[in-house]
Design a protein around this motif. Structure first.
Motif, PDB file in Angstrom:
ATOM      1  N   UNK A 230      -8.007  -2.840   0.849  1.00 30.49           N
ATOM      2  CA  UNK A 230      -7.662  -2.948  -0.409  1.00 30.49           C
ATOM      3  C   UNK A 230      -7.103  -1.735  -1.448  1.00 30.49           C
ATOM      4  N   UNK A 231      -7.396  -0.722  -0.443  1.00 26.25           N
ATOM      5  CA  UNK A 231      -6.909   0.618  -1.155  1.00 26.25           C
ATOM      6  C   UNK A 231      -5.879   1.144  -0.329  1.00 26.25           C
ATOM      7  N   UNK A 232      -5.466   0.505   0.625  1.00 26.80           N
ATOM      8  CA  UNK A 232      -4.218   0.885   1.496  1.00 26.80           C
ATOM      9  C   UNK A 232      -4.542   1.854   2.711  1.00 26.80           C
ATOM     10  N   UNK A 233      -6.091   2.024   2.695  1.00 31.11           N
ATOM     11  CA  UNK A 233      -6.630   2.842   3.815  1.00 31.11           C
ATOM     12  C   UNK A 233      -6.792   1.994   5.224  1.00 31.11           C
ATOM     13  N   UNK A 234      -6.582   2.842   6.006  1.00 32.09           N
ATOM     14  CA  UNK A 234      -7.290   2.331   7.411  1.00 32.09           C
ATOM     15  C   UNK A 234      -8.621   2.042   7.599  1.00 32.09           C
ATOM     16  N   UNK A 235      -9.100   1.196   8.310  1.00 34.74           N
ATOM     17  CA  UNK A 235     -10.589   1.206   8.579  1.00 34.74           C
ATOM     18  C   UNK A 235     -11.015   2.135   9.685  1.00 34.74           C
ATOM     19  N   UNK A 236     -12.257   3.000   9.299  1.00 34.65           N
ATOM     20  CA  UNK A 236     -12.632   3.889  10.231  1.00 34.65           C
ATOM     21  C   UNK A 236     -13.119   3.464  11.610  1.00 34.65           C
ATOM     22  N   UNK A 237     -12.609   4.240  12.403  1.00 35.82           N
ATOM     23  CA  UNK A 237     -13.259   3.875  14.141  1.00 35.82           C
ATOM     24  C   UNK A 237     -12.262   2.738  14.599  1.00 35.82           C
ATOM     25  N   UNK A 242      -2.558  -2.695   9.532  1.00 38.43           N
ATOM     26  CA  UNK A 242      -2.763  -3.809   8.940  1.00 38.43           C
ATOM     27  C   UNK A 242      -1.669  -4.029   7.941  1.00 38.43           C
ATOM     28  N   UNK A 243      -0.900  -4.987   7.708  1.00 33.84           N
ATOM     29  CA  UNK A 243      -0.234  -5.352   6.621  1.00 33.84           C
ATOM     30  C   UNK A 243      -0.609  -6.434   5.748  1.00 33.84           C
ATOM     31  N   UNK A 244      -1.154  -5.886   4.582  1.00 30.27           N
ATOM     32  CA  UNK A 244      -1.687  -6.947   3.623  1.00 30.27           C
ATOM     33  C   UNK A 244      -0.736  -8.120   3.374  1.00 30.27           C
ATOM     34  N   UNK A 245       0.500  -7.956   3.405  1.00 22.59           N
ATOM     35  CA  UNK A 245       1.575  -8.784   2.670  1.00 22.59           C
ATOM     36  C   UNK A 245       1.742 -10.104   3.778  1.00 22.59           C
TER      37      UNK A 245
END
Length: 496
Positions: A230-237, A242-245
Motif C-alpha cells: 500500500x506504500x509501494x514497499x516489497x513484502x519482507x522475506x 507486485x504491480x498494484x495497477x
C-alpha cells in the motif's frame, strides 16, 4: 516507491510527513496492532473479575455457597450459569473465527478490524448497562455475549495477517513473541481497570474497557496500513514483485528452507492467481495446520480456564488461612498474565534459536504439568509461594499458546507450498485460532460444572488437556529433531 498511493488511512492524508522508511512503518504497525488486540483482551477480562460479585459468595467457615450476588447468577447453580455465560461468548467467538478469517482474506482488513472493534466495544458497554438498568434476565446477558463474541472473532485473523504482511521469517518467533504480549498486557489492563472500579458498581467494570476498545478502533481507522504494498514497499522475506495497477505477481523461486522443517509440497493449481484467497478445506490440508490447530484446542482450553476462573478461584481459596477480597483477587490474578508475557517472549526466542516450534511447545507444556500440581498443592501455604507458582504457571501455559497463535500461524500461512499466496494467512490463522477457541469455550464451561466437585477435579482436567496438547505435536517434534540432527551432521561433514 510509487508516485500515487491509494487506499491509505486518513492520517496519511492529514499528515504527509508520516510517509517515512519501511522500518518506521513496520514499527508503527506493530504498535497499532498491539494496542488494538490488547484492548480486545482488556474487554474480555471483566466477566472473570465480576464472577465473585455476580455469583454466590462462599461461607468461609462451612465453604458452602450463600444465596446472594446478582440474579440470575446467584444461588446454588450460580457457578454453572456463569460457566454457560462464558460458553455463550467463546462458542460464538470460535464459530465466528472461521468466517472472519475467510472474509479477512477478501476484504479491506483495516475496515474489517475497525468494524469488529466498534461492535465489541459497544456490546461490552451494553453488558455493563445491565447493572444500571437492573436487568436480571439470563437471556439478555447471553444474547449480548453471543453477539459480542462474533465481533471479537474479527480481531485476531486481521491483526495476525497485517503483522504477517510486515514481518519476514527471520526472528519471527521473537518479534511475534514480544508482540503477542498484547494478550497478557490486555488481560492485565482489563483486570486492573475492572477491579479498581468494582466497588463503584460492576457495570463500570464493563463500561471502561468497552470504551477503551472504541477509542483504539478509532486509532486503527486513522493510522493502520495493512500491507507494505500500500506504500509501494516489497513484502519482507519474499522475492515478489507486485504491480498494484494490474494486480499481477511474478514469483521467483524461494530457496530458503521452512522454519518447521517438514513442510511438503501441496497440490495447488499452478495457474491459480496467487492473489486469490485459499479455500477453507485447502487450508486445512496444508502441512502442519491440523496438528497445531488441535494442539491449540487443548492449550487454549487451559489458558482460558485460568483467564475466566482464576480471580474466582483466588477469592474462594484461603491463602495462609486468609480469604482475600474481590478487588485483591482480581489484581492478584494479573501475576499469571505477567508470567504469560515472559512465556510468549521466551518461547519465541527459543524457537527461533533452535528452529523448532513444535519441540519448544512440547517442552513448555510438559514442564507446566508438575508446576500446576505444585500450585494446587502448595499455593495455599503462603502468598509468596502462591505468587511464585502462579507466575511460573502463566509462563509455561501461555508460552506455547502465544507461539502457536502468532509465529506458527504466520509460518504456516506463508509457507513455500502455497507459492507466495499472501492471502492465505488470515484463513490459516482463523483455522488455528478458531479451533483453539473451541477449546477455550469448553474449558471455562467445564470448570464451572467440575468446580462443584472440588478444584482438584478442575486441575486434573487441565493436566489431562496439556497431555493431549503434547500428543498432537509429537510427530512434528520428531521431524524437527531429525531435521536438526541432519543439519548438524551436514555442518560436521563440511568442517576441516
Amino acid at each position: 516507491m510509487q508516485s500515487k498511493i491509494v487506499g491509505l488511512p486518513p492520517a496519511f492524508s492529514l499528515f504527509p510527513s508520516l510517509n517515512k522508511t519501511f522500518t518506521f512503518h513496520q514499527i508503527l504497525v506493530l504498535i497499532i496492532t498491539f494496542v488494538a488486540y490488547a484492548s480486545f483482551h482488556a474487554s474480555r477480562k471483566p466477566p472473570s473479575i465480576v464472577k465473585s460479585v455476580l455469583g454466590p459468595s462462599v461461607n468461609e467457615e462451612s465453604n458452602s455457597p450463600i444465596d446472594n450476588g446478582w440474579a440470575p447468577f446467584n444461588g446454588t447453580e450460580g457457578a454453572q450459569r456463569l460457566g454457560e455465560l462464558d460458553l455463550a461468548f467463546l462458542s460464538s467467538y470460535a464459530l465466528g473465527m472461521y468466517f472472519a478469517g475467510h472474509l479477512g482474506d477478501r476484504i479491506d482488513l483495516r475496515l474489517f478490524l475497525v468494524f469488529g472493534m466498534m461492535g465489541s466495544g459497544i456490546l461490552t458497554v451494553v453488558f455493563g448497562l445491565g447493572y444500571w438498568m437492573n436487568v436480571h434476565l439470563l437471556g439478555f446477558y447471553m444474547t449480548v455475549q453471543i453477539v459480542c463474541g462474533l465481533f471479537q472473532s474479527i480481531g485476531w485473523p486481521c491483526v495476525v495477517s497485517v503483522v504477517g504482511n510486515w514481518s519476514g521469517k527471520e526472528k519471527r518467533g521473537l518479534i511475534m513473541g514480544v508482540w503477542n504480549s498484547h494478550t497478557s498486557v490486555g488481560n492485565i489492563v482489563g483486570s486492573v481497570v475492572a477491579s479498581s472500579v468494582l466497588d463503584s458498581g460492576w457495570g463500570w467494570s464493563f463500561a471502561l474497557p468497552g470504551g477503551l476498545v472504541i477509542v483504539s478502533g478509532l486509532v486503527v481507522f486513522m493510522c493502520l496500513v495493512v500491507s507494505p504494498h500500500d506504500l509501494g514497499f516489497k513484502e519482507p522475506g519474499k522475492e515478489i514483485e507486485m504491480s498494484l495497477a494490474t494486480e499481477t505477481l511474478v514469483v521467483e523461486e524461494d530457496k530458503e528452507a521452512d522454519d518447521v522443517g517438514l513442510l511438503e509440497n501441496v497440490n495447488l493449481d499452478d495457474d491459480d492467481d496467487s492473489l486469490s484467497a485459499i479455500g477453507f478445506l485447502e487450508a486445512w490440508k496444508l502441512p502442519g495446520v491440523a496438528p497445531f490447530a488441535f494442539c491449540l484446542f487443548f492449550s487454549k482450553l487451559v489458558a482460558y480456564t485460568f483467564l475466566y476462573w482464576l480471580p474466582y478461584y483466588l477469592r474462594h481459596q484461603a491463602v495462609a488461612g486468609v480469604y482475600i477480597s474481590h478487588k485483591t483477587a482480581g489484581i492478584l490474578s494479573t501475576v499469571f498474565d505477567i508470567g504469560g508475557v515472559f512465556g510468549g517472549i521466551s518461547a519465541g526466542f527459543i524457537s527461533d534459536k533452535i528452529k523448532a516450534r513444535a519441540l519448544t511447545s512440547i517442552a513448555f507444556l510438559s514442564l507446566s504439568i508438575p508446576v500446576l500440581i505444585m500450585y494446587r498443592v502448595y499455593g495455599s501455604v503462603s502468598m509468596f509461594i502462591n505468587i511464585g507458582l502462579m507466575f511460573i504457571s502463566g509462563l509455561l501455559v501461555n508460552g506455547p499458546y502465544a507461539l502457536i497463535t502468532t509465529a506458527v500461524a504466520a509460518d504456516l500461512g506463508t509457507q513455500d507450498s502455497i507459492k507466495g499466496n499472501g492471502r492465505a494467512l488470515a484463513t490459516v490463522t482463523a483455522i488455528i485460532d478458531g479451533t483453539g477457541s473451541v477449546g477455550a469455550a469448553l474449558g471455562p464451561l467445564l470448570a464451572g460444572y467440575i468446580s462443584s466437585r472440588g478444584w482438584n477435579s478442575v486441575f486434573f482436567m487441565l493436566i489431562v488437556s496439556i497431555f493431549f496438547a503434547c500428543l498432537f505435536l509429537v510427530r512434528l517434534a520428531k521431524a524437527e529433531i531429525k531435521e536438526m540432527s541432519s543439519s548438524g551432521e551436514l555442518i560436521a561433514s563440511s568442517g576441516p
